[in-house]
Design a protein around this motif. Structure first.
Motif, PDB file in Angstrom:
ATOM      1  N   TYR A 132       9.634   0.492  -6.979  1.00 49.46           N
ATOM      2  CA  TYR A 132       8.303   0.113  -6.523  1.00 49.46           C
ATOM      3  C   TYR A 132       8.053  -1.388  -6.607  1.00 49.46           C
ATOM      4  CZ  TYR A 132       7.690   0.373 -11.582  1.00 49.46           C
ATOM      5  OH  TYR A 132       7.860   0.224 -12.932  1.00 49.46           O
ATOM      6  N   ALA A 166       0.816  -1.221   0.000  1.00 57.27           N
ATOM      7  CA  ALA A 166       0.000   0.000   0.000  1.00 57.27           C
ATOM      8  C   ALA A 166       0.848   1.268   0.000  1.00 57.27           C
ATOM      9  CB  ALA A 166      -0.937  -0.006   1.202  1.00 57.27           C
ATOM     10  N   ASP A 167       1.944   1.262   0.753  1.00 61.52           N
ATOM     11  CA  ASP A 167       2.753   2.482   0.799  1.00 61.52           C
ATOM     12  C   ASP A 167       3.415   2.778  -0.542  1.00 61.52           C
ATOM     13  OD1 ASP A 167       4.376   0.203   1.155  1.00 61.52           O
ATOM     14  OD2 ASP A 167       5.964   1.400   2.085  1.00 61.52           O
ATOM     15  N   LYS A 168       3.771   1.718  -1.282  1.00 56.95           N
ATOM     16  CA  LYS A 168       4.370   1.905  -2.605  1.00 56.95           C
ATOM     17  C   LYS A 168       3.326   2.402  -3.604  1.00 56.95           C
ATOM     18  CE  LYS A 168       8.564   0.395  -1.670  1.00 56.95           C
ATOM     19  NZ  LYS A 168       9.745   1.283  -1.727  1.00 56.95           N
ATOM     20  N   ASN A 227       8.045  -5.131  -5.667  1.00 56.11           N
ATOM     21  CA  ASN A 227       8.107  -5.896  -4.420  1.00 56.11           C
ATOM     22  C   ASN A 227       8.449  -7.337  -4.769  1.00 56.11           C
ATOM     23  OD1 ASN A 227       7.775  -7.250  -2.050  1.00 56.11           O
ATOM     24  ND2 ASN A 227       5.650  -6.604  -1.703  1.00 56.11           N
ATOM     25  N   GLU A 242       0.778   4.304  -2.897  1.00 58.63           N
ATOM     26  CA  GLU A 242       0.570   5.721  -2.604  1.00 58.63           C
ATOM     27  C   GLU A 242       1.721   6.570  -3.142  1.00 58.63           C
ATOM     28  OE1 GLU A 242      -0.351   8.671   1.225  1.00 58.63           O
ATOM     29  OE2 GLU A 242      -0.086   6.513   1.505  1.00 58.63           O
ATOM     30  N   GLU A 243       2.940   6.027  -3.048  1.00 60.77           N
ATOM     31  CA  GLU A 243       4.116   6.800  -3.438  1.00 60.77           C
ATOM     32  C   GLU A 243       4.323   6.836  -4.948  1.00 60.77           C
ATOM     33  OE1 GLU A 243       8.939   6.966  -2.482  1.00 60.77           O
ATOM     34  OE2 GLU A 243       7.660   5.441  -1.553  1.00 60.77           O
ATOM     35  N   TYR A 244       4.001   5.719  -5.640  1.00 65.67           N
ATOM     36  CA  TYR A 244       4.402   5.603  -7.038  1.00 65.67           C
ATOM     37  C   TYR A 244       3.274   5.509  -8.063  1.00 65.67           C
ATOM     38  CZ  TYR A 244       9.175   4.748  -5.434  1.00 65.67           C
ATOM     39  OH  TYR A 244      10.411   4.882  -4.867  1.00 65.67           O
TER      40      TYR A 244
END
Length: 307
Positions: free
Chosen positions: A298, A3-5, A300, A7-9
């Motif tokens: 980004y 989720a954080d990736k 994973n 939002e960031e990318y």
């Protein structure tokens, strides 16, 4: 992506923007379906890449067979345990809803070939085999999915084109040139990442390996081919538009068909500007800002399908 990736990318990757710049005139529903499918395609491409890099042939084999199955019966795979398969099935259900079954069958046939081309790339990269320039260009038309993106033009135009129209040399040449431009420009922009990752699938890498070109000569040659696609398209576009005009035979059907072909050809032109913009705005190609120039930040590696 976690989720954080996302939002960031996610927004910075511009996947949906690429499609919005290509399929001009499509309804909101059609454009959303194509944009979501495009985003899925990039995620699939990254999964494929991770399975190669981390030596996971069993995971790739499972995914390959699952995608073939989902392509033929997407309704049965909407709740598949692998989110990539479920997402693909969802895209297919939506894309299959706009035009007749004959279009769906053609699209499925084209994408089955794309899946198998990805399998060929998997084997080439696993074995460290660099295809000849000619073999690479033939395979690239499938791994870039030339005819998939061309098929989707018909969704944006709202009309399935008859075979004699799609296969007409004027229409087909314009379509091919627009996609060749995109694939080869993508290779040019991906070159730094793929050299850093010791990859074997790139027009530039084939030119270096089999034609003996230097790095500088290779970049110049790929740019020459890309620029050739632009100049050749301008001629092909004129011929395709003349062909479109010839279809207006005074009947209602002729008028509708002519308008649809003209819309498709105009969107082939849009592919040039959209692809160019995308490669300079998307975070997918900003390798100079990555810790590892061969791996997008980004990606994973844990979510790679070995479950």
């Amino acid at each position: 992506m976690p989720a954080d990736k996302v939002e960031e990318y996610a927004d910075g990757l511009c996947y949906t923007d690429l499609m919005a710049g290509y399929y001009i005139g499509a309804s909101d529903e059609v454009l959303q379906a194509i944009a979501d499918y495009s985003a899925w395609f990039f995620v699939w491409d990254d999964r494929h890449d991770r399975d190669i890099v981390h030596h996971r042939p069993a995971a790739w084999r499972r995914l390959r067979f699952r995608l073939h199955a989902a392509l033929d019966s997407p309704q049965d795979h909407l709740h598949h345990e692998d989110p990539l398969v479920a997402g693909f099935a969802d895209s297919m259900v939506r894309l299959y809803s706009f035009l007749p079954r004959t279009w769906n069958t053609r699209f499925a046939r084209h994408f089955h070939a794309v899946i198998e081309a990805y399998d060929q790339e998997f084997r080439n990269r696993t074995e460290g085999y660099v295809p000849t320039v000619e073999d690479y260009l033939e395979l690239r038309r499938l791994t870039f999915a030339h005819w998939i993106w061309t098929d989707l033009l018909e969704l944006s135009a709202g009309l399935e084109l008859p075979d004699h129209v799609r296969k007409h040399p004027a229409y087909r040449r314009a379509a091919l040139l627009s996609q060749e431009f995109a694939a080869w420009y993508n290779d040019l922009c991906s070159f730094p990442k793929e050299i850093a990752g010791d990859e074997v699938h790139n027009l530039g890498i084939s030119l270096i390996t089999h034609k003996g070109l230097t790095l500088e000569e290779t970049v110049a040659e790929v740019r020459r081919r890309v620029e050739g696609c632009i100049s050749d398209f301008r001629v092909a576009e004129r011929d395709a538009l003349e062909f479109a005009d010839s279809l207006a035979d005074g009947t209602v059907w002729g008028k509708e068909l002519s308008a649809a072909v003209r819309a498709c050809v105009r969107n082939m032109r849009n592919w040039y500007s959209s692809v160019y913009w995308f490669h300079h705005e998307s975070g997918r190609y900003r390798v100079d800002s990555w810790d590892d120039r061969s791996t997008p930040p980004y990606v994973n590696n844990e979510a790679a399908g070995e479950k």
